[in-house]
Design a protein around this motif. Structure first.
Motif, PDB file in Angstrom:
ATOM      1  N   VAL A 126     -15.060  28.037  15.696  1.00 61.87           N
ATOM      2  CA  VAL A 126     -15.288  26.831  15.209  1.00 61.87           C
ATOM      3  C   VAL A 126     -16.593  26.518  14.440  1.00 61.87           C
ATOM      4  O   VAL A 126     -17.559  27.273  14.713  1.00 61.87           O
ATOM      5  CB  VAL A 126     -15.434  25.867  16.604  1.00 61.87           C
ATOM      6  N   VAL A 127     -16.377  25.580  13.506  1.00 63.67           N
ATOM      7  CA  VAL A 127     -17.620  25.210  12.469  1.00 63.67           C
ATOM      8  C   VAL A 127     -17.390  23.618  12.459  1.00 63.67           C
ATOM      9  O   VAL A 127     -16.405  23.288  12.112  1.00 63.67           O
ATOM     10  CB  VAL A 127     -17.708  25.929  11.402  1.00 63.67           C
ATOM     11  N   SER A 128     -18.562  22.805  12.560  1.00 61.17           N
ATOM     12  CA  SER A 128     -18.385  21.473  12.595  1.00 61.17           C
ATOM     13  C   SER A 128     -19.614  20.875  12.132  1.00 61.17           C
ATOM     14  O   SER A 128     -20.716  21.330  12.808  1.00 61.17           O
ATOM     15  CB  SER A 128     -17.932  20.784  13.845  1.00 61.17           C
ATOM     16  N   SER A 129     -19.947  20.228  11.271  1.00 61.16           N
ATOM     17  CA  SER A 129     -21.093  19.639  10.833  1.00 61.16           C
ATOM     18  C   SER A 129     -21.188  18.115  11.409  1.00 61.16           C
ATOM     19  O   SER A 129     -22.093  17.353  11.507  1.00 61.16           O
ATOM     20  CB  SER A 129     -21.094  19.267   9.280  1.00 61.16           C
ATOM     21  N   SER A 130     -20.316  17.618  12.350  1.00 64.58           N
ATOM     22  CA  SER A 130     -20.108  16.343  12.811  1.00 64.58           C
ATOM     23  C   SER A 130     -20.052  16.368  14.385  1.00 64.58           C
ATOM     24  O   SER A 130     -20.214  15.407  15.023  1.00 64.58           O
ATOM     25  CB  SER A 130     -18.736  15.499  12.365  1.00 64.58           C
TER      26      SER A 130
END
Length: 338
Positions: free
Chosen positions: A127-131
């Protein structure tokens, strides 16, 4: 006379058409060579960026056996603190299936990923998320599925870390192009996730939408923007050219290897195609001079033919006058004898 005028006009149109065709060919060749060069550079930049992202996930995955074997929460905390000192991440998170989390310091919150995180955990995907960390827009969350465990009474199925976007942006820096290049990571909707300006005073806002910016701030046409938008949504390569404040720029898009994001590169055209522009600057005057020379030769040839025709007519008129004079003299002689 009409034929000569037609030939002159036809010659002029031919020369002009050839010159225009040459200019278009040169411009097209410069664009293709420049964007191809840009794509090569940003393909490498994308690999470097993707490698940096993979390293972060690999590091987190490597910590799982130690955390699972920890005999107490204190031992867990000590191990996490040691990794934080070593790798410099912002915070560590124990994450539940529904997206809620607790930090190593006991602070609770919600990633807001909800069912999408549940699906990723079930599929054992990274998982990668900026939000995900809405209260901290300057941070990006990296997480991996883990064993089912408990920390301070909080059940978790994934662990993750947050990293300041400024540190991630360092992998987007391009040393070429005299430092005038700009790099961005955008999602499928064109929203800017990261940018290479994060460490500069004139850093762009991370909530900037690339597509909206192209629509409102550049001269790129609606059709071109629609094509670019579709390619970003389809996670495909793309290239484009636009003008901003009187200066031309090249844009290239390279799909990232994860999260359906894309790496965008924007560089002034005069920097990318400096060598080709020099060649163009030399060849265009030569082509113009050659076209003028050919046109001049045609004019000279047609003028020469006209002079020959006039001379022939003058000679014909002179012969007629002499013949007329001779006939008149003979008639006078006959008249005298009679």
């Amino acid at each position: 006379k009409k034929c000569r005028v037609f030939i002159v006009i036809l010659a002029a149109v031919t020369v002009i058409a050839a010159a225009v065709g040459y200019f278009r060919f040169i411009s097209s060749m410069i664009y293709e060579e420049s964007t191809s060069h840009l794509k090569e550079i940003y393909t490498q930049a994308n690999k470097v960026y993707s490698r940096a992202m993979s390293d972060k996930w690999n590091n987190i995955s490597d910590w799982l056996p130690y955390l699972e074997k920890s005999s107490s929460e204190h031992e867990m905390y000590s191990y996490i603190y040691g990794r934080k000192q070593e790798w410099g991440f912002k915070d560590f998170y124990f994450i539940s299936r529904n997206g809620e989390y607790i930090t190593a310091d006991g602070i609770k919150g919600d990633t807001g990923l909800g069912s999408s995180l549940t699906l990723l955990i079930e599929e054992r995907r990274r998982v990668v998320s900026s939000s995900a960390l809405a209260e901290y827009p300057e941070l990006t969350l990296f997480a991996v599925p883990s064993f089912i465990g408990s920390y301070r009474g909080f059940e978790f199925e994934a662990i993750g870390i947050s990293i300041n976007n400024r540190r991630i942006s360092e992998s987007l820096e391009i040393s070429a192009f005299e430092g005038r290049s700009e790099s961005y990571v955008v999602d499928l909707d064109g929203r800017v996730i990261l940018d290479s300006l994060a460490n500069k005073e004139d850093a762009a806002e991370l909530d900037l939408n690339l597509i909206s910016w192209l629509q409102t701030s550049t001269d790129m046409g609606i059709e071109e923007i629609d094509i670019l938008t579709k390619k970003i949504k389809n996670h495909e390569e793309a290239d484009a050219k636009f003008a901003l404040n009187g200066e031309e720029y090249y844009l290239v898009c390279e799909p990232a290897d994860y999260a359906e994001w894309s790496v965008i590169g924007i560089v002034p055209s005069d920097v990318v195609s400096a060598g080709m522009n020099k060649i163009q600057a030399v060849t265009i005057p030569v082509v113009v001079a050659l076209a003028v020379f050919i046109f001049g030769i045609l004019i000279w040839f047609i003028a020469g033919e006209s002079r020959k025709n006039l001379a022939a007519k003058d000679t014909e008129i002179l012969y007629r006058e002499k013949l007329f004079g001779l006939l008149t003299h003979n008639v006078d002689d006959v008249f005298f004898m009679v």
